[in-house]
Design an enzyme around this catalytic site. Sequence first.
Site, PDB file in Angstrom:
ATOM      1  N   SER A 157       0.948   8.759  -2.718  1.00 32.99           N
ATOM      2  CA  SER A 157       0.863   7.558  -1.871  1.00 32.99           C
ATOM      3  C   SER A 157       1.153   6.338  -2.730  1.00 32.99           C
ATOM      4  O   SER A 157       0.900   6.357  -3.943  1.00 32.99           O
ATOM      5  CB  SER A 157      -0.550   7.438  -1.289  1.00 32.99           C
ATOM      6  OG  SER A 157      -0.731   6.166  -0.687  1.00 32.99           O
ATOM      7  N   TYR A 170      -9.492   7.873  -2.648  1.00 33.27           N
ATOM      8  CA  TYR A 170      -8.134   8.265  -2.251  1.00 33.27           C
ATOM      9  C   TYR A 170      -7.137   7.805  -3.322  1.00 33.27           C
ATOM     10  O   TYR A 170      -6.283   8.572  -3.772  1.00 33.27           O
ATOM     11  CB  TYR A 170      -7.818   7.607  -0.906  1.00 33.27           C
ATOM     12  CG  TYR A 170      -6.460   7.909  -0.329  1.00 33.27           C
ATOM     13  CD1 TYR A 170      -6.233   9.084   0.371  1.00 33.27           C
ATOM     14  CD2 TYR A 170      -5.399   7.004  -0.455  1.00 33.27           C
ATOM     15  CE1 TYR A 170      -4.986   9.355   0.931  1.00 33.27           C
ATOM     16  CE2 TYR A 170      -4.157   7.261   0.103  1.00 33.27           C
ATOM     17  CZ  TYR A 170      -3.957   8.443   0.792  1.00 33.27           C
ATOM     18  OH  TYR A 170      -2.718   8.717   1.340  1.00 33.27           O
TER      19      TYR A 170
END
Length: 270
Positions: A157, A170
Amino acid sequence: MAAAETSGTVAAPGRWSLHGKMALVTGGTRGIGRAVVEELAALGAAVHTCSRNEAELGERLKEWEARGFRVTISVCDLSARDQRERLIGDVADRFGGKLDILVNNVGTNIRKPTTEYSADEYSFLMATNLESAYHLCQLGHPLLKASGSGSIVFISSVAGIVALFSGTIYAMTKGAMNQLTKNLACEWAKDNIRTNCVAPGYILTSLSEGILANKEFEGSVKSRTPLRRVGEPAEISSLVAFLCMPGSTYITGQTIAVDGGMTVNGLYPS
Ligand code: NDP
């Protein structure tokens, strides 16, 4: 590395194809994983995929079979070690002890301030996003080596490249994945296994639809994205497919952002 596959001209047979390749794509029922399954299968690969929801897997399988794709499935919770071992056992059986492509796509997020995460949430995110991918690489290594030209693609990401305002766990899992990409590229080059990473920006999927339904948030994402829109899963799967093809055999260890220019703009609104 796989010199025979790359030799010849642009028109060399197989250069832009995945015919004959065998792939494992984790989390293939929705979003980016689904697009990757369909992209690889449409390009000729035999694909195995998994998710936790048996009914949804069954529905997808019917659709894929109707489109003539060669896809098989396993019900599997990748946050559990024994289920990962069983999954790779299924893959080894199906593909005769070889695997050409491993796409580590499964991942999720819990968005909250750092001070509010519980120990269980920390363990859940680490197991789902990072440990699962790491362990699948370990388990898949002999199969990828046996392929003679293995390709691993991680889906990380932009949150692992730049700092956002929430979601620290995350972000850590994705940043670690970007680093793992480089280490494995060095360590496993001798086994003819390439390792690359695709880092999406905001892509419309079941993971992001809740947060993007907030119009203020969506507006702020678009204002920080030079292309002024969120992405589609198929805009990720095209790069994943390229990274698995004979046409990309000199690319390894790279993390490539697919984010409408968000990270090159430094995330500034304009
Ligand atoms: P979705 O939530 O839309 O899809 C996730 C897929 O993974 C589903 O098939 C889901 O099925 C499966 N899955 C989730 N957890 C598990 C598990 N423990 N075991 C097995 N399968 C599982 O996610 P996206 O497509 O949006 O995200 C895919 C990847 O892309 C993730 O790694 C995410 O971090 C990354 N990404 C996404 C972005 C976005 O904006 N969407 C941006 C940047 C990165 P089921 O729940 O039924 O198990």
